[in-house]
Write a protein that holds these residues in place. Structure first.
Motif, PDB file in Angstrom:
ATOM      1  N   THR A 157       0.851  -1.183   0.000  1.00 27.44           N
ATOM      2  CA  THR A 157       0.000   0.000   0.000  1.00 27.44           C
ATOM      3  C   THR A 157       0.885   1.231   0.000  1.00 27.44           C
ATOM      4  O   THR A 157       1.978   1.236   0.579  1.00 27.44           O
ATOM      5  N   PHE A 158       0.402   2.282  -0.654  1.00 24.79           N
ATOM      6  CA  PHE A 158       1.171   3.517  -0.794  1.00 24.79           C
ATOM      7  C   PHE A 158       0.269   4.693  -0.441  1.00 24.79           C
ATOM      8  O   PHE A 158      -0.911   4.717  -0.799  1.00 24.79           O
ATOM      9  N   ALA A 159       0.840   5.660   0.252  1.00 24.86           N
ATOM     10  CA  ALA A 159       0.061   6.798   0.718  1.00 24.86           C
ATOM     11  C   ALA A 159       0.045   7.948  -0.272  1.00 24.86           C
ATOM     12  O   ALA A 159      -0.901   8.737  -0.287  1.00 24.86           O
ATOM     13  N   SER A 160       1.072   8.079  -1.095  1.00 27.10           N
ATOM     14  CA  SER A 160       1.187   9.222  -1.998  1.00 27.10           C
ATOM     15  C   SER A 160       2.258   8.931  -3.033  1.00 27.10           C
ATOM     16  O   SER A 160       2.942   7.895  -2.977  1.00 27.10           O
ATOM     17  N   ASP A 161       2.441   9.860  -3.971  1.00 28.68           N
ATOM     18  CA  ASP A 161       3.510   9.730  -4.965  1.00 28.68           C
ATOM     19  C   ASP A 161       4.871   9.666  -4.269  1.00 28.68           C
ATOM     20  O   ASP A 161       5.731   8.859  -4.634  1.00 28.68           O
ATOM     21  N   ALA A 162       5.069  10.538  -3.276  1.00 27.37           N
ATOM     22  CA  ALA A 162       6.354  10.562  -2.579  1.00 27.37           C
ATOM     23  C   ALA A 162       6.606   9.261  -1.846  1.00 27.37           C
ATOM     24  O   ALA A 162       7.723   8.715  -1.870  1.00 27.37           O
ATOM     25  N   ASP A 163       5.581   8.726  -1.194  1.00 28.66           N
ATOM     26  CA  ASP A 163       5.735   7.462  -0.475  1.00 28.66           C
ATOM     27  C   ASP A 163       6.032   6.319  -1.441  1.00 28.66           C
ATOM     28  O   ASP A 163       6.848   5.443  -1.156  1.00 28.66           O
ATOM     29  N   LEU A 164       5.391   6.334  -2.603  1.00 25.10           N
ATOM     30  CA  LEU A 164       5.651   5.312  -3.617  1.00 25.10           C
ATOM     31  C   LEU A 164       7.111   5.311  -4.023  1.00 25.10           C
ATOM     32  O   LEU A 164       7.760   4.255  -4.084  1.00 25.10           O
ATOM     33  N   ASN A 165       7.682   6.468  -4.296  1.00 27.35           N
ATOM     34  CA  ASN A 165       9.075   6.536  -4.720  1.00 27.35           C
ATOM     35  C   ASN A 165      10.040   6.244  -3.575  1.00 27.35           C
ATOM     36  O   ASN A 165      11.108   5.658  -3.793  1.00 27.35           O
ATOM     37  N   GLU A 166       9.685   6.616  -2.358  1.00 25.81           N
ATOM     38  CA  GLU A 166      10.541   6.289  -1.219  1.00 25.81           C
ATOM     39  C   GLU A 166      10.608   4.778  -1.005  1.00 25.81           C
ATOM     40  O   GLU A 166      11.693   4.219  -0.778  1.00 25.81           O
ATOM     41  N   GLN A 167       9.457   4.109  -1.089  1.00 24.24           N
ATOM     42  CA  GLN A 167       9.463   2.652  -0.940  1.00 24.24           C
ATOM     43  C   GLN A 167      10.203   1.983  -2.100  1.00 24.24           C
ATOM     44  O   GLN A 167      10.892   0.975  -1.903  1.00 24.24           O
ATOM     45  N   ALA A 168      10.063   2.542  -3.317  1.00 25.32           N
ATOM     46  CA  ALA A 168      10.771   1.971  -4.466  1.00 25.32           C
ATOM     47  C   ALA A 168      12.281   2.086  -4.280  1.00 25.32           C
ATOM     48  O   ALA A 168      13.034   1.152  -4.609  1.00 25.32           O
ATOM     49  N   THR A 169      12.750   3.205  -3.751  1.00 25.11           N
ATOM     50  CA  THR A 169      14.194   3.381  -3.520  1.00 25.11           C
ATOM     51  C   THR A 169      14.696   2.371  -2.491  1.00 25.11           C
ATOM     52  O   THR A 169      15.769   1.771  -2.676  1.00 25.11           O
ATOM     53  N   ARG A 170      13.947   2.176  -1.418  1.00 26.14           N
ATOM     54  CA  ARG A 170      14.358   1.188  -0.407  1.00 26.14           C
ATOM     55  C   ARG A 170      14.357  -0.220  -0.990  1.00 26.14           C
ATOM     56  O   ARG A 170      15.241  -1.032  -0.678  1.00 26.14           O
ATOM     57  N   TRP A 171      13.386  -0.508  -1.871  1.00 24.14           N
ATOM     58  CA  TRP A 171      13.342  -1.831  -2.493  1.00 24.14           C
ATOM     59  C   TRP A 171      14.544  -2.048  -3.411  1.00 24.14           C
ATOM     60  O   TRP A 171      15.122  -3.140  -3.437  1.00 24.14           O
ATOM     61  N   LEU A 172      14.930  -1.015  -4.157  1.00 25.51           N
ATOM     62  CA  LEU A 172      16.113  -1.131  -5.013  1.00 25.51           C
ATOM     63  C   LEU A 172      17.348  -1.445  -4.191  1.00 25.51           C
ATOM     64  O   LEU A 172      18.126  -2.346  -4.529  1.00 25.51           O
TER      65      LEU A 172
END
Length: 339
Positions: free
Chosen positions: A254-269
């Protein structure tokens, strides 16, 4: 139609006490059919007879049969003739049947080009990066993931954007180059509209790339390339990460916003994608990158690319003030005016 083997297995399980409802679910046979076989003694007869023998159905003659030789001969000489064209030709020869029969026969006998096998190739360090967008749906709308993967190490960079535009592509690539600390010699795209204006290479024509993007590529020092139409398997190093992104990162989160989506994507990378052992290379992408590819990349540009027409507008010049002439008069003049 259910074969003799299925009925014999049903007979075996019925003798073992398995319920008819369970056998119906297990074998895909309706309970009514099972009851019918039992009532008619079909299962016992099959067991004694050792299977039912069915005679082959005699082949029916069709109106097209006398004209098949015409179709075969024409396709041997001109394999790309359409079914409609062949239908017209056999109709002129006397065929009175329907077009559908001709279409089905042409599909059956048309010579097919051998499938060209996809050859897996490994690119040298620093030679190539592959770029593509993947579209994802979120509760507040669509997001487009821009992925860049280095061909040798499989090091991956990504960021989500709301649109797929030239400005987005330029921003993403500059961020990716900064993350990699350098620029590969070439980038491979799959008919991306921001990059490819037209591609008629299949018909013997030319590939025409966007002039703005060519200037961007010259600024950063890489050569843009595009996959040939219908040959996207040549870009598999980025097609597979898009599927991997969907399954390993996006699905079930689940994602709260555009910023949260990209923050989680960076941690996943950093915590998953680039530190897992890659199935093809047998190495972690980050290790292979540091060992062999980082030093092979070209240098970064000295400044970000500035698009044509995107220069900062100059401040408007101040409007000139009109000159005001002040007349000096003696006080006696004013006294005379107010009498």
């Amino acid at each position: 139609m259910h074969g003799w083997e299925t009925r014999m297995r049903l007979k075996h399980y019925l003798d073992q006490g398995v319920s008819k409802a369970e056998l119906s679910r297990r074998f895909g046979v309706s309970e009514r059919t099972i009851y019918y076989w039992i009532a008619k003694g079909q299962l016992d007869r099959d067991l004694v007879a050792g299977g039912t023998r069915y005679a082959s159905r005699p082949r029916a003659n069709h109106k097209l049969d006398p004209y098949k030789a015409i179709i075969n001969t024409r396709l041997e000489e001109f394999p790309r003739l359409s079914a409609l064209r062949l239908f017209d030709e056999v109709r002129e020869a006397g065929y009175t049947g329907a077009y559908g029969r001709v279409r089905d026969y042409v599909h059956e006998v048309r010579p097919r080009d051998p499938v060209e096998p996809a050859v897996r190739f490994e690119t040298p360090p620093g030679r190539q990066g592959q770029v593509d967008f993947g579209t994802f749906t979120l509760p507040w709308g669509r997001q487009h993931a821009l992925l860049v993967v280095l061909g040798h190490s499989r090091l991956l960079w990504l960021r989500f954007y709301r649109r797929q535009t030239m400005a987005v592509l330029i921003d993403g690539l500059e961020r990716a180059f900064t993350r990699f600390g350098g620029v590969p010699q070439e980038l491979l795209f799959d008919q991306m509209r921001s990059v490819v204006l037209s591609d008629d290479r299949i018909g013997g024509g030319e590939l025409v790339l966007n002039g703005e993007f060519l200037r961007f590529a010259a600024h950063w020092g890489f050569m843009p390339r595009s996959c040939r139409p219908y040959r996207a398997q040549t870009k598999g190093k980025v097609e597979r990460p898009i599927r991997y992104l969907r399954e390993s990162f996006f699905y079930g989160r689940t994602f709260a916003s555009d910023a949260d989506l990209n923050e989680q994507a960076t941690r996943w990378l950093e915590g998953t994608a680039n530190v897992r052992r890659h199935g093809t290379t047998g190495e972690r992408p980050v290790d292979r990158f540091e060992r062999a590819e980082r030093d092979a990349l070209g240098p970064l540009a000295g400044r970000p690319y500035r698009r044509l027409g995107a220069t900062q507008a100059a401040a408007p010049a101040p409007r000139p003030r009109p000159a005001v002439e002040v007349q000096q008069r003696a006080l006696a003049d004013y006294a005379e005016a107010v009498r």
